[in-house]
Motif scaffolding. Structure first.
Motif, mmCIF file in Angstrom:
data_model
loop_
_atom_site.group_PDB
_atom_site.id
_atom_site.type_symbol
_atom_site.label_atom_id
_atom_site.label_comp_id
_atom_site.label_asym_id
_atom_site.label_seq_id
_atom_site.Cartn_x
_atom_site.Cartn_y
_atom_site.Cartn_z
ATOM 1 N N ALA A 89 -6.482 -1.977 2.596
ATOM 2 C CA ALA A 89 -5.839 -1.380 1.423
ATOM 3 C C ALA A 89 -4.815 -0.331 1.838
ATOM 4 O O ALA A 89 -3.698 -0.277 1.309
ATOM 5 C CB ALA A 89 -6.893 -0.758 0.508
ATOM 6 N N LEU A 90 -5.178 0.506 2.796
ATOM 7 C CA LEU A 90 -4.255 1.536 3.267
ATOM 8 C C LEU A 90 -3.021 0.918 3.913
ATOM 9 O O LEU A 90 -1.903 1.414 3.750
ATOM 10 C CB LEU A 90 -4.970 2.460 4.256
ATOM 11 C CG LEU A 90 -6.013 3.399 3.646
ATOM 12 C CD1 LEU A 90 -6.887 3.997 4.744
ATOM 13 C CD2 LEU A 90 -5.336 4.512 2.847
ATOM 14 N N ASP A 111 -17.668 -5.450 -2.728
ATOM 15 C CA ASP A 111 -17.101 -6.642 -3.362
ATOM 16 C C ASP A 111 -16.125 -6.274 -4.474
ATOM 17 O O ASP A 111 -15.100 -6.940 -4.662
ATOM 18 C CB ASP A 111 -18.216 -7.525 -3.908
ATOM 19 C CG ASP A 111 -18.870 -8.368 -2.827
ATOM 20 O OD1 ASP A 111 -18.326 -8.418 -1.718
ATOM 21 O OD2 ASP A 111 -19.920 -8.965 -3.098
ATOM 22 N N ILE A 112 -16.435 -5.225 -5.211
ATOM 23 C CA ILE A 112 -15.506 -4.759 -6.254
ATOM 24 C C ILE A 112 -14.182 -4.363 -5.613
ATOM 25 O O ILE A 112 -13.100 -4.696 -6.107
ATOM 26 C CB ILE A 112 -16.127 -3.585 -7.032
ATOM 27 C CG1 ILE A 112 -17.262 -4.098 -7.938
ATOM 28 C CG2 ILE A 112 -15.074 -2.859 -7.872
ATOM 29 C CD1 ILE A 112 -18.091 -2.993 -8.575
ATOM 30 N N GLY A 113 -14.255 -3.657 -4.495
ATOM 31 C CA GLY A 113 -13.043 -3.274 -3.786
ATOM 32 C C GLY A 113 -12.244 -4.477 -3.348
ATOM 33 O O GLY A 113 -11.004 -4.496 -3.446
ATOM 34 N N THR A 114 -12.931 -5.509 -2.875
ATOM 35 C CA THR A 114 -12.236 -6.696 -2.388
ATOM 36 C C THR A 114 -11.543 -7.442 -3.523
ATOM 37 O O THR A 114 -10.461 -7.997 -3.338
ATOM 38 C CB THR A 114 -13.224 -7.615 -1.650
ATOM 39 O OG1 THR A 114 -13.912 -6.848 -0.666
ATOM 40 C CG2 THR A 114 -12.506 -8.757 -0.983
ATOM 41 N N ASP A 138 -6.212 -8.484 -6.169
ATOM 42 C CA ASP A 138 -5.329 -8.349 -7.332
ATOM 43 C C ASP A 138 -4.236 -7.316 -7.106
ATOM 44 O O ASP A 138 -3.522 -6.949 -8.047
ATOM 45 C CB ASP A 138 -6.155 -7.970 -8.567
ATOM 46 C CG ASP A 138 -7.022 -9.115 -9.056
ATOM 47 O OD1 ASP A 138 -6.705 -10.272 -8.729
ATOM 48 O OD2 ASP A 138 -8.019 -8.854 -9.753
ATOM 49 N N ARG A 139 -4.152 -6.812 -5.852
ATOM 50 C CA ARG A 139 -3.140 -5.838 -5.463
ATOM 51 C C ARG A 139 -3.263 -4.532 -6.230
ATOM 52 O O ARG A 139 -2.282 -3.791 -6.415
ATOM 53 C CB ARG A 139 -1.718 -6.411 -5.582
ATOM 54 C CG ARG A 139 -1.510 -7.717 -4.822
ATOM 55 C CD ARG A 139 -0.051 -8.040 -4.630
ATOM 56 N NE ARG A 139 0.619 -7.051 -3.806
ATOM 57 C CZ ARG A 139 0.514 -6.971 -2.471
ATOM 58 N NH1 ARG A 139 -0.260 -7.830 -1.811
ATOM 59 N NH2 ARG A 139 1.169 -6.038 -1.815
ATOM 60 N N ARG A 140 -4.464 -4.224 -6.677
ATOM 61 C CA ARG A 140 -4.725 -2.906 -7.273
ATOM 62 C C ARG A 140 -5.302 -2.018 -6.167
ATOM 63 O O ARG A 140 -6.503 -1.763 -6.088
ATOM 64 C CB ARG A 140 -5.693 -3.040 -8.457
ATOM 65 C CG ARG A 140 -5.135 -3.879 -9.601
ATOM 66 C CD ARG A 140 -5.914 -3.690 -10.882
ATOM 67 N NE ARG A 140 -7.263 -4.189 -10.803
ATOM 68 C CZ ARG A 140 -7.658 -5.364 -11.238
ATOM 69 N NH1 ARG A 140 -6.778 -6.204 -11.772
ATOM 70 N NH2 ARG A 140 -8.913 -5.730 -11.145
#
Length: 867
Positions: A262-263, A224-227, A232-234
């Protein structure tokens, strides 16, 4: 308590936490109902009933749900009012998946024992499993007045609010729960989800991090942190979080999908594809994994394979709107407009709030020139995603096609402001609105960074190819009946085959036209690469040992910039297709002249500039003009009027340009303005604008599309071509000059607005280049009112047409070849790209270029530059 609530999350922010769907049995105790009533007169029967209940509860605790249920049924048969038997039978039914009967039984027990908190907690769990969230929220709100600190009720109530999209209520309840039970790990996870859904991302991250302090190896929290970081485009932080989740649980499919997403956004397409493949290895029919893979295939130019991937996603989940969007996008790339439109409609039917579906629907309409439909769809997309600068720019562009200038200046400033703030805007959009060369550079860099920054490069050649002919490859989607081919066909045919080997890399359709046949015949090698992916095309170019790859597309429709991003050739050049910088480190040179790119503007280009001595624009000296009479009546033109014309596309007509034209018409009695009609709405809007400026609408005459030779012939019916700003005439200007129609231009501030000056200087008519809009208007009026002056201009143009450099295709070819020789000389000498000035003769050529070439490296190519 029978029903222990605990948190179980599902993929991604936005789905959140939910109560367990299985019955967690735990320690069951025989509880006496609050009414204390007995329904039998026989003490023996009471003791026997209690013993049976104790045995049933014991079996229930041991997991023998079926055995316990039989005993509960036995008790109820003899005593329907035994509330514990009724209630626990409901719990057993829930454990067996019979939620409807479970609800009925539990509700029956609560009808009497309405204040039994344990009963209420169990009923709340069943309501959640049954999806009865409205009732659940109402129940928990009531019950918490009886048991304000009940962990189970606060948790269940928060889950209900979350399921109903009542995020603030969920946050308040979870905050209260954590205050009473600070170490309750599931509450922190659910709080993170509620905060994420309400877009309080920093607070959500804090909640997840508190959860991880309690359980550091909870993979779903890292997921969830990754999502959140991804939203937020980080992307770097998102990728790190997904990797932590995978390290804990390598089988966590959603983390692999998140990693792929993300990749993909980082442009690392091959790695993204590998992540999606890993997810599919774990769950072969997972729709989201197939959809992600389809998007990766789209980004790599493999549209046919992408369609198959999206079809697999849809087969697994027919209502998956994102997959329908992907399928529509792939079909659109392939030119299958009806298929694309149907796919976007399916996406909208399944998810009307999906902005991407409306964006795609607008793109189909735009390509089919159904501009009003495109605008309606894009406005819907923008309403759903107001922060998307790219969609706002698209809305402005389509309004420009319609000549709908409401809020035009505001729209232009919105686009420029987005560029200044490094937001994504199509570079092709920006060149059409007032902007500066530096803004265009910033726009292009942002675009390239977003789409291509993470792409790998092909391995460089082990050895430089220092002998033989220079190998050129032209990359284009326009090797058919298209303006690019009309300009370039003669150049392809005139290349010196003793010095150059030329290859066409075609990424566009075969229209079966005579032009297609001519283009194919002009090349040493013609490769139809349209079905291939970007990597496949790049590898093909590398295998052919191409020395210079010339991109004729830039950012225009059907471009395959990803091919160039892979660096398949040691020298890569941007030419002709896009009037500006590509903003990329994988493009070495842009071919120009001193009019379109003055030397003082060189810093606004990421590329090194090759300045040709005359116009940068190629032209085909053999273009046919139909042998048709100059019959004005056939085109709806008055026989004796002065005819101003502009055959530029309608989107190039801005309010300022049109106001100039109306002032010109007002000053020249009886004159008319002959314009190209791209769509009837634009024509109606222009007539209305003319009337608003005091010009009779019938003084605007509109021309439809004609075959190329017929279109050239009708130029003879006009007197003076009026150029536009900030995006001026390019091919349309050289068309006019080829037919001996004088062109009047105003010198713009960017490449797109300076091409007219380039062409006029090359053909020897600099007097038709105005320095200011006021001078442009005055000159148009003077020419229209001075027939002798017009005749003199026409005579000069007719004399210069075949004597000046503009239409000397062979000489132009020699000069652009000189540019290719100079580029190759530097590269083979181990020198970095640098600005190159091509002279008009060998005597003027920079001797340092030739001196840098190893002996014999270029054969005779460098010794015979054009005289």
């Amino acid at each position: 308590m029978l029903w222990h609530s605990h948190s179980r999350r599902s993929a991604g922010v936005g789905r959140g936490c939910r109560l367990s769907q299985s019955c967690s049995i735990g320690d069951i105790r025989n509880r006496v109902g609050p009414d204390g009533r007995h329904h039998t007169d026989a003490a023996f029967q009471m003791r026997n009933e209690a013993q049976i209940l104790d045995r049933a509860l014991s079996l229930h605790n041991m997991g023998d749900i079926a055995g316990a249920a039989k005993l509960y049924e036995r008790i109820i048969k003899k005593n329907p009012h035994n509330l514990q038997a009724v209630h626990f039978l409901g719990v057993a039914e829930a454990a067996s998946g019979n939620l409807a009967r479970a609800k009925l039984l539990m509700k029956q027990s609560l009808g009497v024992a309405s204040t039994n908190v344990d009963f209420i907690e169990n009923y709340a769990a069943v309501l959640h499993r049954a999806g009865e969230h409205d009732e659940l929220v109402h129940l928990c709100r009531h019950a918490l007045s009886l048991a304000p600190a009940s962990l189970a009720l606060m948790h269940a109530g928060a889950a209900g609010h979350l399921a109903l999209g009542q995020f603030q209520e969920a946050v308040e309840l979870l905050t209260r729960l954590i205050r009473h039970h600070p170490h309750h790990f599931p509450a922190h996870v659910m709080l993170g989800s509620a905060l994420a859904k309400s877009r309080h991302h920093d607070q959500a991250l804090a909640a997840y991090h508190r959860a991880l302090e309690l359980q550091p190896h909870f993979a779903e929290a890292h997921l969830d942190i990754g999502t959140i970081h991804f939203a937020d485009r980080r992307h770097g932080e998102a990728l790190a979080a997904y990797d932590r989740a995978i390290a804990i649980r390598p089988d966590l499919v959603d983390a692999w999908i998140g990693r792929g997403n993300a990749l993909l956004d980082l442009g690392r397409i091959e790695e993204a594809t590998a992540a999606y493949d890993r997810a599919l290895a774990l769950r072969p029919r997972l729709a989201s994994a197939w959809c992600g893979k389809g998007n990766a295939l789209l980004r790599s130019g493999r549209q046919h394979d992408a369609v198959i991937a999206f079809d697999n996603a849809i087969a697994a989940e027919p209502g998956f709107a994102e997959a329908w969007v992907g399928r529509g996008t792939a079909a659109l790339f392939l030119g299958r407009h009806d298929d694309a439109s149907a796919s976007f409609d399916r996406a909208i039917a399944g998810s009307p709030q999906l902005a991407g579906a409306w964006l795609g629907k607008g793109q189909v309409s735009y390509q089919q020139k159904r501009y009003e439909e495109a605008l309606a769809a894009w406005k819907k997309a923008l309403a759903l995603n107001p922060d998307q600068a790219e969609i706002a720019a698209a809305c402005l562009r389509v309004k420009m096609h319609l000549c709908d200038w409401t809020d035009f200046e505001t729209g232009c400033e919105t686009v420029r402001s987005a560029v200044r703030n490094s937001r994504l805007v199509s570079p092709l959009m920006l060149v059409a609105v007032p902007s500066t060369p530096i803004e265009q550079l910033d726009c292009a860099r942002t675009w390239v960074t977003h789409h291509h920054s993470g792409m790998g490069r092909l391995p460089g050649r082990n050895e430089r190819r220092d002998q033989g002919r220079i190998r050129l490859a032209y990359l284009s989607a326009d090797f058919h009946q298209h303006a690019t081919s009309h300009l370039m066909a003669g150049v392809f045919e005139h290349h010196d085959r003793t010095r150059f080997e030329i290859t066409a890399i075609s990424i566009g359709p075969d229209d079966g036209s005579d032009m297609r046949e001519r283009i194919v015949a002009a090349f040493d090698r013609f490769i139809d690469a349209r079905p291939l992916g970007d990597a496949d095309i790049a590898e093909l170019i590398a295998r052919l040992e191409i020395d210079i790859l010339i991109d004729l597309k830039g950012f225009t429709q059907d471009a395959r910039t990803g091919v160039l991003a892979l660096r398949p050739a040691p020298i890569q050049v941007s030419y002709l297709g896009f009037p500006g910088t590509i903003g990329a480190d994988f493009i070495d040179y842009v071919i120009a002249d001193r009019d379109v790119i003055p030397e003082q503007d060189a810093a606004a280009y990421a590329e090194k500039i090759v300045w040709l001595p005359d116009s940068y624009q190629a032209n085909d000296r053999s273009r046919a003009i139909a042998d048709l009479p100059a019959d004005r009546a056939a085109h709806g033109l008055p026989a004796d009027a002065f005819v101003f014309c502009c055959f530029n596309d309608n989107y190039k007509i801005t309010p300022d340009v049109f106001a100039s034209w109306m002032r010109i018409l007002n000053a020249v009695d009886g004159s008319v303005l002959w314009l190209f009609e791209d769509n009837p709405v634009a024509a109606d809007n222009l007539r209305r604008e003319a009337a608003a400026r005091g010009i009779a609408p019938d003084r605007l005459v509109f021309a439809r599309r004609l075959p190329p030779a017929d279109h050239l012939a009708r130029h003879r019916c006009a007197d003076l071509f009026l150029d536009t700003l900030p995006y001026g005439a390019h091919t349309t200007a050289s068309d006019a000059l080829w037919t001996c129609l004088p062109v009047l231009t105003c010198l713009g501030h960017t490449f797109a607005g300076r091409v007219g000056a380039s062409l006029l200087n090359a053909i020897g008519l600099p007097e038709l280049v105005a320095a200011t809009p006021a001078a442009y208007e005055q000159l148009a009026i003077e020419i229209a009112q001075d027939p002798a002056r017009l005749i003199a201009l026409r005579t000069k143009l007719a004399c210069n047409r075949l004597r000046s450099p503009l239409y000397d295709t062979e000489q132009f070819c020699r000069r652009i070849e000189a540019g290719f020789i100079a580029m190759t000389a530097r590269q083979r000498a181990g020198l970095a790209p640098d600005h190159i000035h091509i002279p008009r003769s060998m005597a003027e050529f920079d001797p340092a270029i030739i001196a840098a070439v190893p002996a014999g490296a270029l054969g005779s190519a460098a010794s015979d530059l054009p005289a």
